[in-house]
Motif scaffolding. Structure first.
Motif, PDB file in Angstrom:
ATOM      1  N   ASN A   1      13.235  69.734  39.068  1.00 48.65           N
ATOM      2  CA  ASN A   1      13.453  70.475  40.314  1.00 48.65           C
ATOM      3  C   ASN A   1      12.676  71.780  40.358  1.00 48.65           C
ATOM      4  O   ASN A   1      12.786  72.608  39.460  1.00 48.65           O
ATOM      5  CB  ASN A   1      14.946  70.802  40.466  1.00 48.65           C
ATOM      6  CG  ASN A   1      15.663  69.732  41.253  1.00 48.65           C
ATOM      7  OD1 ASN A   1      15.064  69.058  42.062  1.00 48.65           O
ATOM      8  ND2 ASN A   1      16.949  69.574  40.994  1.00 48.65           N
TER       9      ASN A   1
ATOM     10  N   THR B   1      13.083  69.688  45.972  1.00 44.81           N
ATOM     11  CA  THR B   1      14.207  68.964  45.388  1.00 44.81           C
ATOM     12  C   THR B   1      13.745  67.574  44.962  1.00 44.81           C
ATOM     13  O   THR B   1      12.713  67.079  45.420  1.00 44.81           O
ATOM     14  CB  THR B   1      15.341  68.825  46.401  1.00 44.81           C
ATOM     15  OG1 THR B   1      14.883  68.010  47.504  1.00 44.81           O
ATOM     16  CG2 THR B   1      15.783  70.181  46.919  1.00 44.81           C
ATOM     17  N   ARG B   2      14.548  66.948  44.111  1.00 48.39           N
ATOM     18  CA  ARG B   2      14.199  65.593  43.672  1.00 48.39           C
ATOM     19  C   ARG B   2      14.121  64.642  44.866  1.00 48.39           C
ATOM     20  O   ARG B   2      13.208  63.814  44.966  1.00 48.39           O
ATOM     21  CB  ARG B   2      15.224  65.093  42.670  1.00 48.39           C
ATOM     22  CG  ARG B   2      15.217  65.870  41.359  1.00 48.39           C
ATOM     23  CD  ARG B   2      16.187  65.269  40.349  1.00 48.39           C
ATOM     24  NE  ARG B   2      16.177  66.052  39.113  1.00 48.39           N
ATOM     25  CZ  ARG B   2      17.210  66.767  38.674  1.00 48.39           C
ATOM     26  NH1 ARG B   2      18.327  66.788  39.366  1.00 48.39           N
ATOM     27  NH2 ARG B   2      17.104  67.442  37.547  1.00 48.39           N
TER      28      ARG B   2
END
Length: 884
Positions: A628, A832-833
């Motif tokens: 992240n 973000t992932r």
């Protein structure tokens, strides 16, 4: 820096100053002397010394020890080695086009032969032996000596650089290709020096931890002055000084030439290296001038010769040796005072003056002092590249590429060194041997017997270790428990802790980290196992009152290298080759940010492979979308491809802790019980998710190890079926995609965990080759084809790595099987992932889309369903470019 040495106008006063200095040193030590000199320098308004001494030998003629050897017999041996080394290269060039190098060894003969006759211990008589990193381009000299010793035969020498038929010998030091001869691969220039430093350091670690008794073994590293420009060559010099590695000796062959020209044509490489090594805490020994110059120094009362030696540039020194005695007389002795020093010298006398690296007594004196030093030592030995080759390359820019000599040049070489070689042998460029039973023959073997055997020699195996059963890792095999999520990094730490507590191998585990223990959740090991430091912990750690405080200890088990991935891989190599070097198998686990692994220390990783290193490389925070917020320079999408480039590296991308445990346990068996010369690369992630227990199915362990097993076979009764494959964290997206395909589109989706696409591809290549060479036999099937044999439908592969990783297996699928690969090609970025997986098109929705498109292309569904999926999942085409 130019040093002008004034005449001593008051010797008595000088003696009084020196006596006072000696008194202070004896009473108050080095620090007091440094303080006084600094204060004197301030008072006199002069600069403090940079650590550079005049351009003369460090050890004066008066301080030289008596040479202990038989110079005549050693000369006979040396000359035979000189000749055979040249003959090897010339014969190889005459019969093939494989080439070879002559000039490097001719410049370094004396540096090697003094070591062979008087210093380097072998591995016989229960002695573990010294460690010698030979300079790669000088390998013909080592073969030539081994031939005289009877360790290599004429057929092997005559097949120098011709290895495919099994008769020849390697171009350079290659433990992989000559496993009982070479210890260390060194010709990838710059790696040898750094690996030598960490081998010397690891020897101290082994002593402190009780695996080795305190000993006087030395690590000798030979390299060239040009090689010292490689960043790795100098990158760990301060480490050697800081760690007080008194078991380390560098011998730098300062022939003042690189491969194409002078190292410092406009400067002085010896002085530059002296300043740097001195500043890093090494003892510096300069071996610049041979014994013939001592007579001139004795006559030079005013220091004019020394002044001239200091002011002449390296480029000029090279030119002098490429010219003749008249040029030396005119250019070097360029003042009336200097010419007076040689007024009664003939041209022959003048040209016979040698540089220190070609003088047996000067080299011996340097080695004699070096092995007695309480510091790491560097010997700066000045030589001539191509020494003795005359017009064929001596002191010339073409010397490194010279691989041919005319008959006349060979005769000149023979006469130059008075080598006992007949005209017939010269004409056919034949090899020479020492007559068995002759004085020289007996002396050769007696010296090596007195030094515990022959060098180089490599030990291939050590004792086998008793490895824990897989059941020892039950805590990981059983999963994380309902409702609990952990990362594979934490699963790895559990595996590591289990191993370190094992009664058989626990003490042999060597955890290695750069400076990221807390990132990897390993700080709990600090207190229990501590970080190795020769000095222990002489300070109070800031977090002493905490449960997991930072602890260093002389007997510590963890190696922490600071922000230094190259140092970490050198630790890994030293630990992973301890079975050979020290006859003590050690098990290194080197964990690091995967992005800062192979692309940063890739050449060292290849050297580890060549050196038959064993152990585990663990790439933490692996994958391009799992880390992240870190961005382009931290997110790894290609390390598995790089690992796969190394033939004996076993790369795995496990999703679940039980996969990791199975691979580690079997890797330990293969490397430390079966003693296979392989090492592993394991990716682990910092993303937390549910870890299931290992399925209870016969043969699953073998399937995990081979690279592919079925995680879920769909029970849905549908004519539409696809095979979904994934690894690492993206396998979780694959699992979710399978659920969407069934619920939203009525497609049965089987899910496969691909623990290693690289191993699947290697298996496929082996099968393909077998079938090609055995056309009359029943064709074999690749493992991936066997696994998919009864499973229909197109294959969709999704990983957190570039497409090339999954693409490796395309050729080995069942015939007619359609395959689509999704991956994370391009640069990483911060987010973000979820957003990253959307961006790189590897999330569950893109996997569903790929499956539907593949079914449409196969004629199983209408294209409209693909369009419907794009609309349903709000998929937007943002364009694609590798550099976006």
């Amino acid at each position: 820096m130019t040093h002008h040495i004034a005449k001593d106008i008051d010797p008595q006063e000088t003696r009084e100053w020196l006596a006072a200095l000696a008194n202070v040193q004896e009473r108050d030590g080095e620090e007091r002397i440094q303080f006084l000199l600094a204060e004197l320098a301030k008072q006199a308004k002069i600069a403090v010394s940079t650590g550079v001494t005049p351009y003369i030998n460090t050890i004066s003629h008066e301080d030289q020890p008596t040479y202990p050897g038989n110079m005549l017999l050693e000369r006979t041996i040396r000359n035979a080695i000189r000749w055979n080394a040249i003959a090897m290269v010339l014969r190889a060039g005459k019969n093939t086009n494989v080439g070879g190098h002559i000039a490097s060894f001719t410049s370094a003969v004396m540096l090697y032969e003094v070591g062979q006759n008087h210093f380097w211990r072998g591995q016989e008589d229960d002695h573990l032996g010294d460690l010698v990193f030979f300079q790669g381009h000088s390998s013909p000299g080592m073969y030539a000596r081994a031939y005289l010793e009877g360790r290599l035969n004429e057929e092997q020498l005559d097949h120098y650089r011709q290895e495919v038929d099994g008769k020849g010998i390697s171009s350079y030091p290659h433990p992989w290709l000559m496993p009982n001869f070479w210890q260390f691969p060194t010709v990838s220039m710059g790696l040898g020096p750094m690996m030598a430093i960490y081998q010397a350091r690891f020897m101290k670690y082994m002593e402190d931890r009780g695996f080795l008794p305190e000993n006087d073994r030395k690590v000798w590293c030979f390299c060239g002055d040009g090689e010292m420009d490689e960043p790795e060559s100098r990158g760990a010099l301060a480490t050697a000084g800081r760690e007080h590695l008194d078991n380390l000796i560098f011998v730098i062959n300062c022939n003042l030439q690189r491969l194409d020209g002078p190292v410092r044509g406009n400067g002085k490489i010896v002085q530059e290296l002296e300043a740097e090594f001195h500043g890093c805490g090494w003892e510096v020994i300069k071996v610049l001038w041979g014994s013939g110059w001592d007579k001139l120094f004795a006559k030079d009362k005013d220091g004019l010769l020394q002044k001239r030696m200091t002011e002449v540039l390296d480029g000029d020194y090279q030119t002098i040796r490429a010219k003749d005695s008249q040029y030396l007389r005119d250019f070097f002795f360029n003042t009336p005072e200097l010419k007076e020093l040689i007024a009664d010298w003939t041209d022959e006398d003048l040209w016979a003056l040698r540089r220190g690296g070609h003088d047996v007594e000067k080299v011996y004196a340097a080695y004699h002092r070096a092995v007695r030093s309480d510091k790491p030592v560097v010997i700066l030995a000045q030589t001539v590249k191509g020494f003795g080759m005359g017009e064929a390359g001596e002191g010339q820019n073409i010397a490194h590429q010279a691989k041919k000599m005319t008959l006349e040049q060979l005769r000149h070489y023979r006469e130059r060194f008075e080598i006992d070689v007949s005209d017939d042998i010269v004409e056919e460029v034949g090899f020479v041997k020492l007559e068995e039973g002759s004085e020289a023959y007996n002396y050769l073997h007696e010296r090596r017997k007195a030094l515990n055997g022959y060098v180089p020699t490599r030990r291939e195996t050590s004792e086998a270790l008793e490895i824990p059963d897989l059941s020892a890792f039950d805590a990981v095999l059983k999963g994380s428990g309902e409702g609990r999520e952990i990362s594979t990094t934490m699963a790895f730490v559990r595996v590591l802790n289990t191993l370190m507590k094992d009664k058989n191998i626990g003490s042999r585990i060597v955890p290695i980290v750069p400076d990221e223990s807390r990132t990897f959740g390993m700080e709990g090991m600090f207190r229990q196992y501590s970080i190795w430091n020769q000095k222990g912990q002489q300070y109070v750690p800031q977090d002493q009152g905490q449960l997991m405080y930072y602890r260093e200890d002389k007997k510590g088990q963890i190696l922490q290298e600071g922000i230094n991935e190259a140092g970490g891989i050198c630790d890994f190599i030293a630990a992973g080759t301890a079975y050979s070097v020290h006859n003590q198998p050690m098990v290194p686990f080197y964990i690091y940010y995967s992005m800062f692994g192979f692309q940063r220390f890739g050449d060292f990783a290849w050297a580890a492979a060549d050196q038959r290193c064993r152990g585990f490389l663990v790439g933490g925070t692996a994958g391009r979308t799992t880390l992240n917020g870190e961005g382009l320079q931290h997110e790894d999408g290609h390390s598995l491809i790089q690992a796969g480039l190394i033939p004996n590296c076993m790369p795995y991308d496990p999703t679940y802790g039980y996969e990791l445990a199975v691979v580690v346990q079997d890797g330990l068996r293969r490397m430390y019980t079966e003693q296979e010369d392989i090492f592993y690369y394991l990716t682990v992630m910092n993303e937390n998710y549910y870890q299931p227990a290992m399925p209870e199915r016969e043969g699953i362990e073998e399937e995990i190890l081979k690279g592919l097993y079925s995680l879920k076979i769909s029970e849905k009764n549908s004519e539409l079926r696809v095979q979904l494959m994934g690894s690492g964290t993206i396998l979780n997206e694959v699992v979710e995609a399978a659920a969407l395909l069934e619920s939203d589109w009525g497609v049965a989706a089987d899910v496969w965990s691909a623990t290693s696409f690289t191993l699947l591809a290697r298996d496929g290549m082996e099968v393909e080759r077998y079938n090609r060479l055995n056309p009359m036999q029943t064709p074999k099937k690749s493992f991936i084809a066997q696994q998919l044999e009864d499973h229909t439908g197109p294959v969709i592969v999704a990983t957190d790595y570039i497409r090339a990783y999954g693409e490796q297996v395309r050729a080995y699928l069942p015939e007619g099987c359609r395959m689509t690969v999704l991956g994370t090609d391009g640069f990483g970025r911060s987010d973000t992932r979820a957003k990253l997986r959307e961006f790189f098109e590897v999330n569950r929705y893109y996997i569903v889309l790929a499956a539907l498109k593949s079914l449409a292309d196969s004629g199983k569904i209408e294209a409209q369903k693909v369009a419907d999926a794009i609309a349903k999942y709000d998929i937007v085409d943002n364009g694609f470019a590798l550099y976006r």
